[in-house]
Design a protein around this motif. Structure first.
Motif, PDB file in Angstrom:
ATOM      1  N   LEU A   7       0.832  -1.212   0.000  1.00 52.08           N
ATOM      2  CA  LEU A   7       0.000   0.000   0.000  1.00 52.08           C
ATOM      3  C   LEU A   7       0.860   1.253   0.000  1.00 52.08           C
ATOM      4  N   HIS A   8       1.993   1.180   0.710  1.00 50.93           N
ATOM      5  CA  HIS A   8       2.882   2.346   0.780  1.00 50.93           C
ATOM      6  C   HIS A   8       3.645   2.542  -0.534  1.00 50.93           C
ATOM      7  N   ASP A   9       4.175   1.450  -1.086  1.00 47.91           N
ATOM      8  CA  ASP A   9       5.032   1.559  -2.273  1.00 47.91           C
ATOM      9  C   ASP A   9       4.222   1.710  -3.559  1.00 47.91           C
ATOM     10  N   SER A  10       3.145   0.949  -3.692  1.00 48.28           N
ATOM     11  CA  SER A  10       2.387   0.949  -4.942  1.00 48.28           C
ATOM     12  C   SER A  10       1.333   2.050  -4.984  1.00 48.28           C
ATOM     13  N   LEU A  11       0.592   2.225  -3.908  1.00 48.87           N
ATOM     14  CA  LEU A  11      -0.467   3.237  -3.880  1.00 48.87           C
ATOM     15  C   LEU A  11      -0.017   4.553  -3.257  1.00 48.87           C
ATOM     16  N   LYS A  12       1.250   4.609  -2.828  1.00 52.53           N
ATOM     17  CA  LYS A  12       1.848   5.838  -2.284  1.00 52.53           C
ATOM     18  C   LYS A  12       1.102   6.354  -1.048  1.00 52.53           C
ATOM     19  N   LEU A  13       0.578   5.432  -0.257  1.00 49.27           N
ATOM     20  CA  LEU A  13      -0.070   5.825   0.991  1.00 49.27           C
ATOM     21  C   LEU A  13       0.966   5.985   2.087  1.00 49.27           C
ATOM     22  N   ALA A  14       0.812   6.994   2.916  1.00 51.26           N
ATOM     23  CA  ALA A  14       1.656   7.105   4.100  1.00 51.26           C
ATOM     24  C   ALA A  14       1.386   5.901   4.996  1.00 51.26           C
ATOM     25  N   TYR A  15       2.378   5.561   5.838  1.00 55.04           N
ATOM     26  CA  TYR A  15       2.240   4.351   6.631  1.00 55.04           C
ATOM     27  C   TYR A  15       1.053   4.422   7.585  1.00 55.04           C
ATOM     28  N   GLY A  16       0.738   5.613   8.108  1.00 52.22           N
ATOM     29  CA  GLY A  16      -0.436   5.744   8.957  1.00 52.22           C
ATOM     30  C   GLY A  16      -1.708   5.421   8.200  1.00 52.22           C
ATOM     31  N   LEU A  17      -1.822   5.945   6.968  1.00 53.64           N
ATOM     32  CA  LEU A  17      -2.981   5.647   6.129  1.00 53.64           C
ATOM     33  C   LEU A  17      -2.999   4.186   5.694  1.00 53.64           C
ATOM     34  N   ALA A  18      -1.817   3.611   5.508  1.00 52.33           N
ATOM     35  CA  ALA A  18      -1.746   2.195   5.141  1.00 52.33           C
ATOM     36  C   ALA A  18      -2.280   1.321   6.275  1.00 52.33           C
ATOM     37  N   ILE A  19      -1.962   1.677   7.526  1.00 52.02           N
ATOM     38  CA  ILE A  19      -2.484   0.928   8.676  1.00 52.02           C
ATOM     39  C   ILE A  19      -4.006   1.035   8.721  1.00 52.02           C
ATOM     40  N   ILE A  20      -4.537   2.245   8.465  1.00 49.47           N
ATOM     41  CA  ILE A  20      -5.988   2.437   8.450  1.00 49.47           C
ATOM     42  C   ILE A  20      -6.622   1.606   7.334  1.00 49.47           C
ATOM     43  N   ALA A  21      -5.986   1.604   6.152  1.00 44.03           N
ATOM     44  CA  ALA A  21      -6.521   0.841   5.021  1.00 44.03           C
ATOM     45  C   ALA A  21      -6.534  -0.658   5.333  1.00 44.03           C
ATOM     46  N   ILE A  22      -5.457  -1.165   5.949  1.00 40.91           N
ATOM     47  CA  ILE A  22      -5.403  -2.587   6.300  1.00 40.91           C
ATOM     48  C   ILE A  22      -6.490  -2.922   7.314  1.00 40.91           C
ATOM     49  N   THR A  23      -6.671  -2.036   8.293  1.00 39.68           N
ATOM     50  CA  THR A  23      -7.711  -2.267   9.301  1.00 39.68           C
ATOM     51  C   THR A  23      -9.085  -2.319   8.654  1.00 39.68           C
ATOM     52  N   LEU A  24      -9.317  -1.429   7.702  1.00 43.22           N
ATOM     53  CA  LEU A  24     -10.601  -1.410   6.995  1.00 43.22           C
ATOM     54  C   LEU A  24     -10.798  -2.692   6.186  1.00 43.22           C
ATOM     55  N   ILE A  25      -9.743  -3.146   5.515  1.00 39.73           N
ATOM     56  CA  ILE A  25      -9.821  -4.378   4.721  1.00 39.73           C
ATOM     57  C   ILE A  25     -10.130  -5.569   5.627  1.00 39.73           C
ATOM     58  N   ILE A  26      -9.435  -5.635   6.765  1.00 43.08           N
ATOM     59  CA  ILE A  26      -9.674  -6.728   7.708  1.00 43.08           C
ATOM     60  C   ILE A  26     -11.113  -6.693   8.212  1.00 43.08           C
ATOM     61  N   LYS A  27     -11.602  -5.482   8.504  1.00 43.33           N
ATOM     62  CA  LYS A  27     -12.964  -5.356   9.026  1.00 43.33           C
ATOM     63  C   LYS A  27     -13.994  -5.791   7.986  1.00 43.33           C
ATOM     64  N   LYS A  68       1.571   2.867  26.771  1.00 46.24           N
ATOM     65  CA  LYS A  68       2.902   3.207  26.262  1.00 46.24           C
ATOM     66  C   LYS A  68       3.275   2.398  25.024  1.00 46.24           C
ATOM     67  N   MET A  69       2.297   1.727  24.430  1.00 44.65           N
ATOM     68  CA  MET A  69       2.571   0.977  23.211  1.00 44.65           C
ATOM     69  C   MET A  69       2.772   1.941  22.037  1.00 44.65           C
ATOM     70  N   SER A  70       3.258   1.384  20.934  1.00 43.21           N
ATOM     71  CA  SER A  70       3.560   2.201  19.765  1.00 43.21           C
ATOM     72  C   SER A  70       2.287   2.817  19.197  1.00 43.21           C
ATOM     73  N   ALA A  71       2.445   3.997  18.605  1.00 45.96           N
ATOM     74  CA  ALA A  71       1.302   4.709  18.036  1.00 45.96           C
ATOM     75  C   ALA A  71       0.677   3.918  16.892  1.00 45.96           C
ATOM     76  N   GLY A  72       1.473   3.147  16.164  1.00 46.57           N
ATOM     77  CA  GLY A  72       0.926   2.340  15.075  1.00 46.57           C
ATOM     78  C   GLY A  72      -0.066   1.309  15.578  1.00 46.57           C
ATOM     79  N   LEU A  73       0.250   0.663  16.704  1.00 40.95           N
ATOM     80  CA  LEU A  73      -0.640  -0.348  17.259  1.00 40.95           C
ATOM     81  C   LEU A  73      -1.912   0.283  17.809  1.00 40.95           C
ATOM     82  N   THR A  74      -1.793   1.380  18.546  1.00 40.67           N
ATOM     83  CA  THR A  74      -2.988   2.027  19.102  1.00 40.67           C
ATOM     84  C   THR A  74      -3.833   2.660  18.000  1.00 40.67           C
ATOM     85  N   LEU A  75      -3.192   3.082  16.897  1.00 38.51           N
ATOM     86  CA  LEU A  75      -3.959   3.582  15.752  1.00 38.51           C
ATOM     87  C   LEU A  75      -4.805   2.462  15.162  1.00 38.51           C
ATOM     88  N   TYR A  76      -4.201   1.292  14.986  1.00 42.90           N
ATOM     89  CA  TYR A  76      -4.945   0.137  14.466  1.00 42.90           C
ATOM     90  C   TYR A  76      -6.133  -0.190  15.362  1.00 42.90           C
TER      91      TYR A  76
END
Length: 584
Positions: A373-393, A543-551
């Motif tokens: 998602l980051h390399d092909s669709l040029k999504l920032a990693y934060g947006l890529a995490i959101i996109a993956i979460t949406l796909i999983i949901k 105190k976990m990483s922001a990527g995990l709490t964002l997901y």
């Protein structure tokens, strides 16, 4: 919510906050027996000293004094620097090995974009280590004064030393592609008589911290022997009972099976040593080493070595040379790179990513999806995490929908189920039978509410392990978080960090708990406790990483939306049960 429930929640939260400090106070860690050469005992051998004489056969004596923990050399240290691409190798004459590796493309400290980052040095591996990588130790006869002569031939660094027994020790370090360093170590007997070399221990590196905020619990050692990969970390050496209560610390880890590769690592970076000829033994030790990270302090380190047996070098001429070759990888734990190396070298060095366990398959898939998602669709990693979460949901939407409907149906059947429980309260077996018949009659699965959660647990843990290891998230920013691999701290109040993302996650979890229908038969007090369980998760994940709490936050918001959509459906009434009607 009554006062009793509030009091229980408050007491539970206070206990969680004070648990580890209280345990450390009541049960302080046991100290190892005092010793001035703890590392030397771990890395000293029991082989004989080599003595040369005029006899055609070698002579053996008793073991010599153990090595000091570091090279105590009076002669001034000389160094050679080799720069290849974004890597700076520093070689030392004290031990004739690789003193440190600086990865200039990876800043040592991640700062917000608004701060000036010029002048920040790159990540340094093997930092402040007691011994350089590829130092040959194990016996004083192999080290003597520990001083080597360094020279350069093109892009090859050469370290050479002549031992008093006539053996010449030559090491050649040559850079290769893909962050690799090729090492040749040659021992040549130039005397006129045979020489017995004791077992040799080749230092494979030391796992050290990157900066003062680095987590020691993320450091460890990997050992691949007989096709299996084992991982040893600081907790193994601490040997705590149930992970909390101190036990007797372990001094060293040993493996006697053929070792095809070994690695020392911190959270995002590693030094992997791959011998051309598998080492018969392996040893790892824990040590607190002085560091330049914090002046006057010591930090934990994990040192590893490959061990080869003693060997006799014949007199100059036939069979007078022993040569060993190694390949070193010194760089980030980047999956594509390590996977490519594993394929090229036909081994499992990609296990350094910790993707070889049960949840590893999920972690690997999620990482590849995020990178695509980051390399092909040029999504920032934060947006890529959101996109993956949406796909999983979306993928789990039908299952979650069925679960929500099932729980909703169960809640409407509470009165009838209560009648069954009251009628057969003296016969539990018959009550369970009637309850199951009632649920079957109304097409309700009692496991319907739990099944989606059980299925999503591997995905969550896969996400957790992926984010813990993904070097791609180091320094990736999203909204106010400038590093998705760390907590999104925006300020400190009386020393306490303010992390907005976990707070938002806690609010969404609390909201979701209020919307979730209660499980059938649950006590009202238990229902209240379950609705306030998010407070416990907020403490655990604060105190976990922001990527995990964002997901988790996005996952909660999507679940809330789905719950609200399900609640708009017409209510379902239970099929009346004639058997439940009481006769007067």
């Amino acid at each position: 919510m009554d006062r009793k429930t509030i009091l229980v929640l408050v007491v539970t939260f206070v206990i969680l906050m004070a648990w580890f400090p209280l345990v450390n106070k009541l049960y302080p860690p046991k100290q190892l027996p005092p010793s001035t050469n703890q590392l030397s005992r771990a890395f000293s051998g029991t082989n004989q000293v080599i003595v040369t004489n005029q006899s055609p056969s070698p002579t053996y004596l008793q073991s010599a004094p153990a090595l000091p923990p570091t090279f105590q050399i009076e002669a001034k240290e000389t160094t050679e620097t080799l720069e290849v691409g974004g890597i700076k190798y520093l070689f030392t004459s004290h031990g004739g090995g690789l003193k440190s590796v600086e990865l200039r493309d990876y800043p040592e400290i991640i700062l917000p974009k608004r701060h000036q980052t010029n002048g920040i040095r790159g990540v340094v591996l093997n930092r402040d280590a007691p011994l350089p990588v590829m130092a040959v130790v194990g016996h004083s006869a192999l080290v003597e004064d520990g001083l080597f002569k360094l020279s350069r031939r093109g892009q090859t660094i050469i370290a050479q030393k002549v031992l008093t027994n006539g053996v010449v020790l030559i090491k050649e370090f040559s850079p290769s592609t893909n962050l690799l360093l090729q090492v040749k170590i040659r021992m040549e007997n130039r005397s006129g008589h045979p020489v017995m070399l004791p077992s040799q221990q080749y230092i494979a590196g030391t796992a050290t911290l990157i900066n003062a905020t680095d987590d020691p619990l993320q450091m460890g050692v990997f050992i691949n022997s007989s096709g299996n990969t084992d991982h040893i970390d600081d907790s193994w050496f601490a040997n705590r009972f149930m992970g909390c209560f101190p036990g007797t610390p372990r001094e060293r880890y040993e493996a006697a099976a053929p070792v095809s590769w070994a690695a020392v690592h911190n959270r995002f970076f590693t030094i992997v040593t791959v011998p051309k000829l598998a080492a018969p033994q392996f040893i790892a030790t824990h040590a607190d080493i002085p560091t330049s990270i914090v002046a006057g302090a010591k930090v934990p380190g994990l040192q590893a070595a490959l061990i080869y047996p003693s060997v006799t070098l014949e007199a100059a001429g036939t069979n007078s040379v022993l040569e060993r070759e190694f390949t070193l990888y010194t760089g980030p734990k980047e999956y594509n790179t390590l996977s490519s190396l594993a394929s090229d070298m036909k081994n499992d060095v990609d296990h350094v990513m910790k993707f070889n366990g049960f949840f590893g398959w999920f972690s690997k898939g999620l990482l590849l999806a995020m990178n695509w998602l980051h390399d092909s669709l040029k999504l920032a990693y934060g947006l890529a995490i959101i996109a993956i979460t949406l796909i999983i949901k979306i993928a789990f939407w039908p299952l979650t929908q069925a679960s929500t409907r099932s729980m909703k149906r169960m809640s409407t059947m509470q009165p009838q189920m209560k009648v069954i429980q009251d009628k057969y309260k003296d016969d539990p077996q018959k009550m369970n039978k009637k309850m199951m018949e009632f649920m079957k009659e109304n097409k309700v699965n009692p496991m319907g509410g739990c099944l989606p959660m059980l299925i999503q647990i591997p995905v969550f843990f896969g996400f957790y392990y992926m984010i813990q290891s993904a070097i791609e998230l180091r320094g990736a920013s999203f909204l106010w978080a400038w590093d998705l691999s760390q907590a999104d701290t925006v300020a400190f109040v009386f020393g306490f960090p303010i992390n907005p993302m976990p707070l938002i996650m806690g609010v969404t979890m609390f909201w979701q708990a209020q919307l979730t229908p209660p499980s059938p038969g649950m006590d009202p007090t238990q229902q209240k406790m379950m609705k306030y369980m998010p407070l416990i998760f907020l403490f655990i994940l604060y105190k976990m990483s922001a990527g995990l709490t964002l997901y988790w936050t996005i996952q909660n918001l999507l679940t809330i939306a789905q719950t609200k959509l399900t609640k708009t459906e017409p209510p379902v009434t239970a099929t009346p049960q004639p058997v439940l009607v009481k006769r007067k």
